[in-house]
Design a protein around this motif. Sequence first.
Motif, PDB file in Angstrom:
ATOM      1  N   PRO A  52       0.839  -1.201   0.000  1.00  0.00           N
ATOM      2  CA  PRO A  52       0.000   0.000   0.000  1.00  0.00           C
ATOM      3  C   PRO A  52       0.875   1.251   0.000  1.00  0.00           C
ATOM      4  CG  PRO A  52      -0.685  -1.558   1.703  1.00  0.00           C
ATOM      5  CD  PRO A  52       0.653  -2.019   1.207  1.00  0.00           C
ATOM      6  N   VAL A  53       0.598   2.173  -0.914  1.00  0.00           N
ATOM      7  CA  VAL A  53       1.407   3.379  -1.060  1.00  0.00           C
ATOM      8  C   VAL A  53       0.483   4.586  -1.085  1.00  0.00           C
ATOM      9  CG1 VAL A  53       3.091   4.619  -2.457  1.00  0.00           C
ATOM     10  CG2 VAL A  53       3.168   2.127  -2.365  1.00  0.00           C
ATOM     11  N   THR A  54       0.860   5.611  -0.315  1.00  0.00           N
ATOM     12  CA  THR A  54       0.170   6.897  -0.328  1.00  0.00           C
ATOM     13  C   THR A  54       1.137   7.948  -0.830  1.00  0.00           C
ATOM     14  OG1 THR A  54      -1.213   6.263   1.552  1.00  0.00           O
ATOM     15  CG2 THR A  54      -1.035   8.609   1.048  1.00  0.00           C
ATOM     16  N   LEU A  55       0.771   8.615  -1.934  1.00  0.00           N
ATOM     17  CA  LEU A  55       1.622   9.617  -2.561  1.00  0.00           C
ATOM     18  C   LEU A  55       1.024  11.001  -2.315  1.00  0.00           C
ATOM     19  CD1 LEU A  55       4.011  10.420  -4.354  1.00  0.00           C
ATOM     20  CD2 LEU A  55       2.559   9.973  -6.354  1.00  0.00           C
ATOM     21  N   GLU A  56       1.814  11.880  -1.693  1.00  0.00           N
ATOM     22  CA  GLU A  56       1.341  13.230  -1.369  1.00  0.00           C
ATOM     23  C   GLU A  56       2.217  14.264  -2.075  1.00  0.00           C
ATOM     24  OE1 GLU A  56       1.293  13.788   2.823  1.00  0.00           O
ATOM     25  OE2 GLU A  56      -0.031  12.067   3.236  1.00  0.00           O
ATOM     26  N   TRP A  57       1.560  15.083  -2.942  1.00  0.00           N
ATOM     27  CA  TRP A  57       2.242  16.181  -3.621  1.00  0.00           C
ATOM     28  C   TRP A  57       1.861  17.478  -2.901  1.00  0.00           C
ATOM     29  CZ3 TRP A  57       5.442  15.108  -7.776  1.00  0.00           C
ATOM     30  CH2 TRP A  57       5.317  13.836  -8.365  1.00  0.00           C
ATOM     31  N   ILE A  77       4.700   8.511   0.792  1.00  0.00           N
ATOM     32  CA  ILE A  77       5.694   9.292   0.042  1.00  0.00           C
ATOM     33  C   ILE A  77       5.220  10.735   0.010  1.00  0.00           C
ATOM     34  CG2 ILE A  77       6.893   9.574  -2.160  1.00  0.00           C
ATOM     35  CD1 ILE A  77       6.238   6.619  -2.728  1.00  0.00           C
ATOM     36  N   THR A  78       6.070  11.643   0.454  1.00  0.00           N
ATOM     37  CA  THR A  78       5.721  13.060   0.504  1.00  0.00           C
ATOM     38  C   THR A  78       6.762  13.860  -0.257  1.00  0.00           C
ATOM     39  OG1 THR A  78       4.755  12.731   2.695  1.00  0.00           O
ATOM     40  CG2 THR A  78       5.198  14.997   2.016  1.00  0.00           C
ATOM     41  N   GLY A 116      13.989  27.676  -6.282  1.00  0.00           N
ATOM     42  CA  GLY A 116      14.780  28.641  -5.540  1.00  0.00           C
ATOM     43  C   GLY A 116      15.125  28.184  -4.139  1.00  0.00           C
ATOM     44  N   ARG A 117      14.527  27.093  -3.687  1.00  0.00           N
ATOM     45  CA  ARG A 117      14.843  26.567  -2.356  1.00  0.00           C
ATOM     46  C   ARG A 117      15.281  25.106  -2.480  1.00  0.00           C
ATOM     47  NH1 ARG A 117      10.722  28.590   2.197  1.00  0.00           N
ATOM     48  NH2 ARG A 117      12.584  28.021   3.399  1.00  0.00           N
ATOM     49  N   GLU A 118      14.495  24.186  -1.935  1.00  0.00           N
ATOM     50  CA  GLU A 118      14.870  22.778  -1.970  1.00  0.00           C
ATOM     51  C   GLU A 118      13.652  21.920  -2.283  1.00  0.00           C
ATOM     52  OE1 GLU A 118      18.598  22.150   1.094  1.00  0.00           O
ATOM     53  OE2 GLU A 118      16.565  22.177   1.930  1.00  0.00           O
ATOM     54  N   LEU A 119      13.942  20.751  -2.864  1.00  0.00           N
ATOM     55  CA  LEU A 119      12.916  19.722  -3.033  1.00  0.00           C
ATOM     56  C   LEU A 119      13.092  18.725  -1.899  1.00  0.00           C
ATOM     57  CD1 LEU A 119      10.663  18.344  -4.701  1.00  0.00           C
ATOM     58  CD2 LEU A 119      12.480  17.138  -5.945  1.00  0.00           C
ATOM     59  N   HIS A 120      12.065  18.577  -1.086  1.00  0.00           N
ATOM     60  CA  HIS A 120      12.125  17.699   0.078  1.00  0.00           C
ATOM     61  C   HIS A 120      11.320  16.443  -0.206  1.00  0.00           C
ATOM     62  CE1 HIS A 120      12.142  16.119   4.085  1.00  0.00           C
ATOM     63  NE2 HIS A 120      10.835  16.330   4.266  1.00  0.00           N
ATOM     64  N   LEU A 121      11.951  15.285  -0.053  1.00  0.00           N
ATOM     65  CA  LEU A 121      11.295  13.993  -0.228  1.00  0.00           C
ATOM     66  C   LEU A 121      11.361  13.232   1.078  1.00  0.00           C
ATOM     67  CD1 LEU A 121      13.075  14.527  -3.062  1.00  0.00           C
ATOM     68  CD2 LEU A 121      11.928  12.416  -3.697  1.00  0.00           C
ATOM     69  N   VAL A 131      15.277  13.204   2.156  1.00  0.00           N
ATOM     70  CA  VAL A 131      16.270  13.719   1.217  1.00  0.00           C
ATOM     71  C   VAL A 131      15.919  15.162   0.877  1.00  0.00           C
ATOM     72  CG1 VAL A 131      17.230  13.500  -1.099  1.00  0.00           C
ATOM     73  CG2 VAL A 131      16.804  11.456   0.258  1.00  0.00           C
ATOM     74  N   TRP A 132      16.948  16.005   0.834  1.00  0.00           N
ATOM     75  CA  TRP A 132      16.792  17.393   0.411  1.00  0.00           C
ATOM     76  C   TRP A 132      17.681  17.626  -0.804  1.00  0.00           C
ATOM     77  CZ3 TRP A 132      17.091  15.667   5.337  1.00  0.00           C
ATOM     78  CH2 TRP A 132      16.038  16.001   6.211  1.00  0.00           C
ATOM     79  N   LEU A 133      17.072  18.051  -1.914  1.00  0.00           N
ATOM     80  CA  LEU A 133      17.786  18.299  -3.155  1.00  0.00           C
ATOM     81  C   LEU A 133      17.647  19.766  -3.549  1.00  0.00           C
ATOM     82  CD1 LEU A 133      16.627  15.159  -5.171  1.00  0.00           C
ATOM     83  CD2 LEU A 133      18.870  15.502  -4.124  1.00  0.00           C
ATOM     84  N   PRO A 134      18.728  20.379  -4.036  1.00  0.00           N
ATOM     85  CA  PRO A 134      18.623  21.794  -4.448  1.00  0.00           C
ATOM     86  C   PRO A 134      17.698  21.944  -5.654  1.00  0.00           C
ATOM     87  CG  PRO A 134      20.731  20.873  -5.126  1.00  0.00           C
ATOM     88  CD  PRO A 134      20.083  19.838  -4.275  1.00  0.00           C
TER      89      PRO A 134
END
Length: 400
Positions: free
Chosen positions: A290-295, A333-334, A340-345, A394-397
């Motif tokens: 079971p997977v919950t994907l949150e954008w 999964i969030t 201009g900031r970061e992509l947070h996963l 994980v934080w990606l620029p």
Amino acid sequence: MTRTGAPRERDPNRLTWWDTTWRVATALFIGTVIWVSTAIVVFPEPDSDPQLLPGLWLVVVDPVLGLVATGLLLLRRRWPVGIAAATTAITAVSAVSVGAQTVVLASLATRQRWREIIPIGVLTTAAGLALTRFVYPDPEPLPPPVEAGFGVLVTGIVVAVGYSIGSRRALVRSWVDRARTAEAEQRARVAQAQTSERARIAREMHDVLAHRISLVTMHSGVLTYRQDLPEAERRDALAAIDSNARAALTDLREVLGVLRDPEGAGPLRPQSTLTDLPELVEGATSAGTPVTLEWRDVDAATVPETISRTAYRVVQEGLTNARKHAPGATVVITLAGRPGRELHLEVSNPRSVGVAPEVPASGLGLLGLAERIELSGGRMQHGWVGADEHRLCVWLPWPA
């Protein structure tokens, strides 16, 4: 099969047989010319009877001493100063030895050490005066200062020639050292490139295959432990095993095909990005996870392709680890962030309520993921939060 080794590099400081031969021949030629000139000067009248002792010395002793000095010439590189002093001393009583002493003096000058050159040069001038003044006196001698000046001039010319040869050798030696250093650096760069390429291949193989193989392992484990499965579920599990095994084989062939292509021109399917995430989630859900994907205010189409590929691999690795270690647990999964900031996963899952099947661990998943994230300029944290929830963050620029 016979393997031919690389040709051995010649040591520029080591003489060949030809180098030794022409030096010895030059010494004998110069000595012979000096000997004949001395005989003409000392005995100008060929019909007159020469004195016994000077004649015997010139005809017998002098050539023998010249051959001795020529033999010592071969040892000049082992004992340069000692051989130079010995041959110079012999020239005080032998005209033939002047050739060998000239070669030895030039060889000594190639070392470019004035504390050795000056004493031997002074001794050479003194030996020349002794030879022309006492052993073979000239019937009409030049004034001593003029004769000494001439000796200094000849000695200086020989030293200058040897010194220039030494400078050229030093230049060639520096070129050789630079070439060897450049070759060593090139080998180091090649080795580093090979290591990086092996690491890249390992990451690609893990990324491509780990997800598929984990699905195959999970379904085969279910078939092994659940003997009471309904026939429909058994068929579904077998179908999942078959489809994922075929997909893994296709992916493996694709990667190996690219690796075999020497110019990298083989066809390669575009790598997955965040726009392919719904398909990945759907596949994991159909496989029993079971997977919950949150954008959260994230548009996958606006994320830069490099960051998007890395983010996809993060989610894929998180699902793979959850399926391995917590089968049946719900994975959340969030994704959040803005340009201009970061992509947070964040990929989180609780502990499994059942017993996880034994799945072989490569130990390369999180390690390769950490390297990939570091190359992208991001950072990663993972571990258990409390006692019941595992999180991969994980934080990606995200450039503006």
